[in-house]
Design a protein around this motif. Structure first.
Motif, mmCIF file in Angstrom:
data_model
loop_
_atom_site.group_PDB
_atom_site.id
_atom_site.type_symbol
_atom_site.label_atom_id
_atom_site.label_comp_id
_atom_site.label_asym_id
_atom_site.label_seq_id
_atom_site.Cartn_x
_atom_site.Cartn_y
_atom_site.Cartn_z
ATOM 1 N N VAL A 141 0.651 -1.151 0.036
ATOM 2 C CA VAL A 141 0.016 0.022 0.058
ATOM 3 C C VAL A 141 0.880 1.311 -0.048
ATOM 4 N N GLU A 144 -0.021 3.391 -2.917
ATOM 5 C CA GLU A 144 -1.530 3.932 -2.818
ATOM 6 C C GLU A 144 -1.413 4.930 -1.674
ATOM 7 N N PRO A 227 -7.664 -0.308 -1.904
ATOM 8 C CA PRO A 227 -6.904 -0.630 -3.367
ATOM 9 C C PRO A 227 -7.276 -1.715 -4.024
#
Length: 365
Positions: A141, A144, A227
């Motif tokens: 992540v 993201e 995500p």
């Protein structure tokens, strides 16, 4: 390949979070039961019920439109993380002091004490490597999160600083808790220090610690799930851009107000709910905390934390093949691959053993 590994891991992590959250909810119920009826009381309950409760909360939270709306949720989760880590560490220190002796040893369980065989120690050691690996599995992540940052200062500088601070704080907390916990309990150290009932009292502090875990995981679940939702929605919208499920939007408003909180499509509502329900079902069928966490760590560590970043670094900085730097990076990649493979093997062995005795929908805690 990177995308496949990333999204498989994201889904795996939210399965693990469902297991961990339900374990903490069970621990709160058991803590109060033990306090009321004594430490030897039968306080059995079904973990499936708590997983369903957690899943229903996530069905609602999953309708948040994107990662950009998770700032408050992430802040609360971070505070909760510090709180339960601090509680676990403090209780472990208190236990160690009250014991007056260090119970753990470098060699672990004695092979001649009947507590462990060489094979069991080997598999458990492999599994532990995966448990360590999952502590640093923020790489899926990272991009993201970077995408949600403002452009000034530059995102890469912010992420470098955040990564450095994050790794240092994580290492200090987890290493301290692991070492102190082992010194306090030795071979009887529970897999989860707050849910394994090394501590019965003060029961209210154990309850607070476990409540913090649940609140933390309510937000952390979404950090890893959003995500995944976005990837599915982008893929479907690119294939069927004019589908009525994607075009029809519904407004969600506050009670007694005309203010719109967010807009949701019918497809988003159905898809996100389905993913959460499927995740909850898998967690109910494979509710093995240490083994599942170890497997997730093994899967995540090498491809996303080591191999792809190293490959990109070598390409970006034009590292010459055969140079000392190239050789050292190759050694890092191969050594890390070895760690991931043996961690995965150890975790799979643990899951296989647990499945033989598993009864998912029966009360066992």
């Amino acid at each position: 390949m990177c995308a496949i590994a990333q999204y498989a891991l994201l889904w795996g992590i939210i399965i693990g979070y469902t297991i961990i959250a339900s374990t903490s909810m069970i621990a709160v119920k058991k803590s109060n039961c033990f306090h009321k009826n004594g430490h030897n009381a039968s306080c059995k309950t079904s973990e499936a019920m708590f997983m369903v409760m957690y899943g229903l909360f996530q069905v609602v939270l999953s309708q948040l439109p994107s990662m950009h709306k998770l700032a408050v949720t992430s802040g609360v989760a971070a505070i909760m993380s510090f709180a339960y880590s601090g509680i676990g560490l403090s209780l472990s220190v208190a236990k160690l002091v009250s014991n007056g002796v260090i119970k753990g040893s470098i060699a672990g369980n004695s092979l001649y004490s009947g507590e462990s065989s060489l094979t069991t120690k080997l598999w458990n050691s492999f599994q532990a490597l995966g448990n360590i690996g999952i502590a640093y599995a923020f790489s899926p992540v990272l991009l993201e999160i970077q995408d949600t940052l403002r452009s000034h200062p530059p995102e890469n500088k912010v992420m470098k600083r955040a990564t450095l601070y994050g790794i240092v704080v994580t290492s200090v907390f987890y290493t301290s808790l692991g070492c102190v916990g082992y010194a306090a309990f030795g071979s009887k150290t529970p897999g989860n220090i707050l849910t394994g009932f090394g501590f019965y009292e003060p029961f209210w502090l154990v309850d607070i610690g476990n409540a913090c875990i649940v609140i933390h995981l309510l937000g952390a679940y979404q950090v890893f799930a959003q995500p995944l939702f976005a990837a599915i929605e982008d893929r479907v919208s690119s294939k069927w851009p004019s589908n009525f499920l994607l075009e029809a939007r519904y407004e969600v408003k506050l009670l007694f107000s005309t203010q719109t909180i967010w807009k949701v499509t019918l497809f988003s509502l159905i898809m996100r709910t389905t993913v959460v329900l499927l995740t909850t079902l898998v967690a109910i069928l494979v509710p093995f905390f240490n083994s599942v966490v170890g497997l997730l760590g093994a899967i995540a560590f090498w491809p996303l934390t080591i191999y792809f970043p190293v490959a990109m670094h070598k390409s970006q900085t034009n590292v010459k093949k055969g140079s000392m730097k190239w050789f050292l990076l190759q050694c890092l990649v191969l050594a890390s691959l070895s760690v991931s493979v043996i961690a995965a093997i150890g975790s799979l062995v643990g899951i296989t053993k647990s499945l033989k005795h598993s009864k998912p929908f029966q009360a066992k805690y």
